[in-house]
Every structure is written in structure tokens, then in C-alpha cells.
Design a protein around this motif. Structure first.
Motif, PDB file in Angstrom:
ATOM      1  N   PRO A 189       0.965  -1.098  -0.056  1.00 15.01           N
ATOM      2  CA  PRO A 189      -0.095   0.053  -0.107  1.00 15.01           C
ATOM      3  C   PRO A 189       0.843   1.347   0.052  1.00 15.01           C
ATOM      4  CG  PRO A 189      -0.155  -1.278   2.160  1.00 15.01           C
ATOM      5  CD  PRO A 189       0.696  -1.887   1.247  1.00 15.01           C
ATOM      6  N   LEU A 190       1.901   1.287   0.473  1.00 11.81           N
ATOM      7  CA  LEU A 190       2.858   2.371   0.404  1.00 11.81           C
ATOM      8  C   LEU A 190       3.845   2.566  -0.742  1.00 11.81           C
ATOM      9  CD1 LEU A 190       4.012   2.663   4.400  1.00 11.81           C
ATOM     10  CD2 LEU A 190       2.189   4.154   3.072  1.00 11.81           C
ATOM     11  N   ALA A 191       3.693   1.624  -1.713  1.00 11.88           N
ATOM     12  CA  ALA A 191       4.735   1.484  -2.744  1.00 11.88           C
ATOM     13  C   ALA A 191       4.519   2.628  -3.660  1.00 11.88           C
ATOM     14  CB  ALA A 191       4.475   0.345  -3.409  1.00 11.88           C
ATOM     15  N   ALA A 192       3.467   3.082  -4.120  1.00 20.39           N
ATOM     16  CA  ALA A 192       3.191   4.003  -4.777  1.00 20.39           C
ATOM     17  C   ALA A 192       3.369   5.368  -4.250  1.00 20.39           C
ATOM     18  CB  ALA A 192       1.665   4.272  -5.141  1.00 20.39           C
ATOM     19  N   VAL A 193       3.166   5.379  -3.177  1.00 15.02           N
ATOM     20  CA  VAL A 193       3.605   6.737  -2.262  1.00 15.02           C
ATOM     21  C   VAL A 193       5.014   7.182  -2.226  1.00 15.02           C
ATOM     22  CG1 VAL A 193       3.397   7.826   0.075  1.00 15.02           C
ATOM     23  CG2 VAL A 193       1.637   6.759  -0.824  1.00 15.02           C
ATOM     24  N   ALA A 194       5.864   5.841  -1.879  1.00 14.59           N
ATOM     25  CA  ALA A 194       7.376   6.075  -2.038  1.00 14.59           C
ATOM     26  C   ALA A 194       7.880   6.260  -3.249  1.00 14.59           C
ATOM     27  CB  ALA A 194       7.769   4.636  -1.472  1.00 14.59           C
ATOM     28  N   GLY A 195       7.298   5.677  -4.442  1.00 16.18           N
ATOM     29  CA  GLY A 195       7.715   6.070  -5.659  1.00 16.18           C
ATOM     30  C   GLY A 195       7.448   7.525  -6.059  1.00 16.18           C
ATOM     31  N   ARG A 196       6.361   7.975  -5.824  1.00 16.94           N
ATOM     32  CA  ARG A 196       6.200   9.403  -6.097  1.00 16.94           C
ATOM     33  C   ARG A 196       6.884  10.452  -5.359  1.00 16.94           C
ATOM     34  NH1 ARG A 196       0.464   7.709  -6.308  1.00 16.94           N
ATOM     35  NH2 ARG A 196       0.389   8.572  -4.037  1.00 16.94           N
ATOM     36  N   ALA A 197       7.388   9.900  -3.822  1.00 16.54           N
ATOM     37  CA  ALA A 197       8.077  10.675  -3.193  1.00 16.54           C
ATOM     38  C   ALA A 197       9.278  10.727  -3.380  1.00 16.54           C
ATOM     39  CB  ALA A 197       7.797  10.212  -1.535  1.00 16.54           C
ATOM     40  N   THR A 198      10.080   9.640  -4.181  1.00 15.12           N
ATOM     41  CA  THR A 198      11.520   9.448  -4.505  1.00 15.12           C
ATOM     42  C   THR A 198      11.656  10.502  -5.723  1.00 15.12           C
ATOM     43  OG1 THR A 198      11.316   7.463  -3.590  1.00 15.12           O
ATOM     44  CG2 THR A 198      13.244   7.838  -4.969  1.00 15.12           C
ATOM     45  N   ALA A 199      10.784  10.617  -6.782  1.00 14.78           N
ATOM     46  CA  ALA A 199      11.012  11.097  -8.032  1.00 14.78           C
ATOM     47  C   ALA A 199      11.392  12.400  -7.914  1.00 14.78           C
ATOM     48  CB  ALA A 199       9.518  10.977  -8.873  1.00 14.78           C
ATOM     49  N   PRO A 200      11.168  13.363  -7.083  1.00 18.12           N
ATOM     50  CA  PRO A 200      11.643  14.766  -7.142  1.00 18.12           C
ATOM     51  C   PRO A 200      12.862  14.935  -6.655  1.00 18.12           C
ATOM     52  CG  PRO A 200       9.139  14.697  -5.902  1.00 18.12           C
ATOM     53  CD  PRO A 200       9.603  13.335  -6.317  1.00 18.12           C
ATOM     54  N   ALA A 201      13.203  13.940  -5.619  1.00 19.49           N
ATOM     55  CA  ALA A 201      14.625  14.192  -4.978  1.00 19.49           C
ATOM     56  C   ALA A 201      15.484  13.523  -5.989  1.00 19.49           C
ATOM     57  CB  ALA A 201      14.614  13.220  -3.713  1.00 19.49           C
ATOM     58  N   GLY A 202      15.218  12.468  -6.742  1.00 20.14           N
ATOM     59  CA  GLY A 202      15.984  11.812  -7.731  1.00 20.14           C
ATOM     60  C   GLY A 202      16.254  12.858  -8.805  1.00 20.14           C
ATOM     61  N   ALA A 203      15.112  13.561  -9.395  1.00 16.28           N
ATOM     62  CA  ALA A 203      15.210  14.506 -10.331  1.00 16.28           C
ATOM     63  C   ALA A 203      16.077  15.763 -10.075  1.00 16.28           C
ATOM     64  CB  ALA A 203      13.765  15.288 -10.727  1.00 16.28           C
ATOM     65  N   ILE A 204      15.992  16.130  -8.745  1.00 18.64           N
ATOM     66  CA  ILE A 204      17.076  17.452  -8.280  1.00 18.64           C
ATOM     67  C   ILE A 204      18.447  16.819  -8.491  1.00 18.64           C
ATOM     68  CG2 ILE A 204      17.648  18.366  -6.234  1.00 18.64           C
ATOM     69  CD1 ILE A 204      15.396  20.021  -7.350  1.00 18.64           C
ATOM     70  N   PHE A 205      18.713  15.691  -7.912  1.00 18.95           N
ATOM     71  CA  PHE A 205      19.964  15.268  -7.940  1.00 18.95           C
ATOM     72  C   PHE A 205      20.689  14.767  -9.228  1.00 18.95           C
ATOM     73  CE2 PHE A 205      19.395  14.891  -3.356  1.00 18.95           C
ATOM     74  CZ  PHE A 205      20.564  15.457  -2.839  1.00 18.95           C
ATOM     75  N   ALA A 206      19.895  14.421 -10.260  1.00 21.31           N
ATOM     76  CA  ALA A 206      20.140  13.973 -11.566  1.00 21.31           C
ATOM     77  C   ALA A 206      20.471  15.398 -12.436  1.00 21.31           C
ATOM     78  CB  ALA A 206      19.000  13.450 -12.360  1.00 21.31           C
ATOM     79  N   ALA A 207      19.650  16.419 -11.870  1.00 12.56           N
ATOM     80  CA  ALA A 207      20.006  17.693 -12.619  1.00 12.56           C
ATOM     81  C   ALA A 207      21.213  18.223 -11.972  1.00 12.56           C
ATOM     82  CB  ALA A 207      18.836  18.621 -12.185  1.00 12.56           C
ATOM     83  N   THR A 208      21.293  18.139 -10.614  1.00 10.26           N
ATOM     84  CA  THR A 208      22.916  18.560 -10.112  1.00 10.26           C
ATOM     85  C   THR A 208      23.763  17.966 -10.756  1.00 10.26           C
ATOM     86  OG1 THR A 208      21.591  18.860  -7.988  1.00 10.26           O
ATOM     87  CG2 THR A 208      23.785  18.999  -7.770  1.00 10.26           C
TER      88      THR A 208
END
Lengths: 238, 41
Positions: free
Chosen positions: A83-102
Motif C-alpha cells: 500500500p505504500l509503494a506508490a507513495v514511496a515512488g512518487r516521493a522519491t521522484a522529485p529528489a531523484g530529479a533534483i540530484f540528476a539535474a545537480t
């Protein structure tokens, strides 16, 4: 992981973990960056620009690790319907995008004095740029699916398919020998001298803790939003 | 070419973007948890 399937149990662990990750992350990241800027010698070839290594490598690691996390949550959602998998995925994406951009920006800043160019359509740089765009697509798809009340299955499939890019990024320096140097840090060792390398584990651990704190904070926000939404829906039905 | 402006620019990027990420995540968490608490009371 299944023990955390209950949101109440997850929140009991996530609340103190958020603060600890923030504190430990700040101490390690600031300490590692300060050491990297002042305590290590310049490289004999790159000179002072080698100091960008202490922030570029953690950013690259977290950009890729973020998508690995998304792939793991996708499997968890599609196979076990956690039940928390989709929430965890959506929560990880902005942080991953910021570090990929960095990673892309700091690499470009390092490239100008070292390679003489800000950008080159090299295998490593291009595959990392593709990862950044994949993150943007994941964020948009996740938000759209959530708005329509979906379970996030399409987003999970997208997350899983996007993981194909991870080995492409990793092996790009071996497959296409263009401008980006080959692997200098591996699991078994490094070709960089220890007098230069030692602050890197500090920034790696520090930024990883900060990444974890950001993901936990976003998960807590999503769970609280879901609670408010469910309550409002019940009130309008009554 | 003086390397220090490049080094400082790269460090500013990671510090700035990490601060934006953490600030946004923290603010959204506080706002959402406050709204959930308000509904419970």
C-alpha cells in the motif's frame, strides 16, 4: 518491508527517522564539503577543479539510486500490492530529479575548465540527461494518475521500464569511449589516491541521508494529504 | 583559467538545489500534517 505496510506503523518509524537523517546528513555533507574544499591537495593534472568530485559523484549516485528505488517500489506495487509503494515512488521522484539535474550541472561546470566545453553529446552525459527527462515524465504521470484516482499501476510500469536506462548509464563509459573518463571508483577499489579520495565517503553518506530525509518528508505529506482527502469524501457522502 | 569560480559555482548549485528540495519537502509535510490534525480535532 511488509511490516511497514501499515501507514500508522510506518509513521511511528518515519517521524524520528526524518529528524535523525536530516541532522546526520547535514553534519556529514557540510563536513565532507568543507574538508573537500580546504583539507585535500589539488590534483596534479586537474588542479583545484578536482574538488567538484566531492559533490558530483554523490549527485550522480543519488540520481541513479533514486530510479533504482522507484524500480523497487514499482515491483513491490505490481507484485505484492504494497500500500505504500506508490507513495514511496512518487516521493522519491522529485529528489531523484533534483540530484540528476545537480549531476548534469556540476558535470558541465567541471567540463568547461577540464575538457574545454560545457556539453558534449557523449554516452554518459546523454544517458544521464535521459534519466532526468524520465524523472520529469514519472512525476507528471504519477500526479495525473493520482488526480484521476488511479492505483498508480501505469506509473509503476513506467518506473520499471525506465530502469533499462540504469545499466546504459553505468556501462556507457565502456560501450562508447568518447569524452567522459572511464570508471575511477568501483565497488572493489579506486584509481584515485587516498589523500584526495577520503572526504568523498562523507559527502556520499551525507547527501544520501538528506535524500532519505526528503523522501520521508514527502511520504509523510502524501499520507497526510490522503487522510484529509478521505475524510472530506466521507463528510460529503454523509 | 582560474578554477575557483567553477568550484564555487558547482558547490553553490548542490547547496542551493538541496536546500530548495529540503525546504519544499519540509513545508509541504508541515502543511499537510497540520491540515490532517485540524480535521481530526
Amino acid at each position: 518491508m511488509h511490516a511497514l505496510a501499515n501507514p500508522a506503523r510506518f509513521l511511528r518509524i518515519a517521524r524520528p527517522a526524518t529528524m535523525w537523517l536530516l541532522l546526520i546528513g547535514l553534519v556529514l555533507a557540510v563536513g565532507g564539503m568543507a574538508a573537500g574544499l580546504t583539507l585535500t591537495p589539488p590534483d596534479y593534472l586537474q588542479g583545484e577543479t578536482v574538488r567538484i568530485l566531492y559533490i558530483h559523484v554523490p549527485a550522480a549516485w543519488l540520481g541513479m539510486a533514486g530510479w533504482l528505488g522507484i524500480a523497487a517500489t514499482s515491483v513491490s506495487q505490481l507484485v505484492w500490492r504494497h500500500p505504500l509503494a506508490a507513495v514511496a515512488g512518487r516521493a522519491t521522484a522529485p529528489a531523484g530529479a533534483i540530484f540528476a539535474a545537480t549531476c548534469l550541472i556540476t558535470g558541465s561546470i567541471w567540463g568547461r575548465p577540464t575538457w574545454g566545453t560545457w556539453w558534449e553529446w557523449d554516452g554518459r552525459l546523454t544517458s544521464m540527461l535521459v534519466l532526468f527527462f524520465l524523472y520529469l515524465g514519472y512525476i507528471a504521470l504519477g500526479a495525473a494518475e493520482r488526480e484521476r484516482g488511479g492505483e498508480g499501476r501505469i506509473t509503476a510500469i513506467y518506473g520499471l521500464v525506465g530502469a533499462i536506462n540504469l545499466p546504459v548509464i553505468h556501462y556507457s563509459v565502456l560501450w562508447w569511449r568518447t569524452l567522459h573518463q572511464g570508471e575511477s571508483i568501483g565497488l572493489t577499489g579506486s584509481s584515485i589516491d587516498n589523500s584526495i579520495l577520503w572526504p568523498l565517503p562523507l559527502t556520499m553518506m551525507g547527501f544520501t541521508c538528506l535524500f532519505g530525509a526528503a523522501v520521508l518528508m514527502r511520504m509523510r505529506a502524501e499520507l497526510a494529504d490522503a487522510k484529509v482527502e478521505a475524510r472530506r469524501r466521507r463528510m460529503t457522502q454523509a | 583559467m582560474n578554477p575557483w569560480p567553477f568550484v564555487i559555482a558547482a558547490y553553490s548549485v548542490i547547496v542551493g538545489l538541496t536546500a530548495v528540495l529540503l525546504g519544499w519537502a519540509y513545508a509541504s509535510m508541515l502543511r499537510a500534517e497540520a491540515a490532517a490534525d485540524k480535521l481530526r480535532k
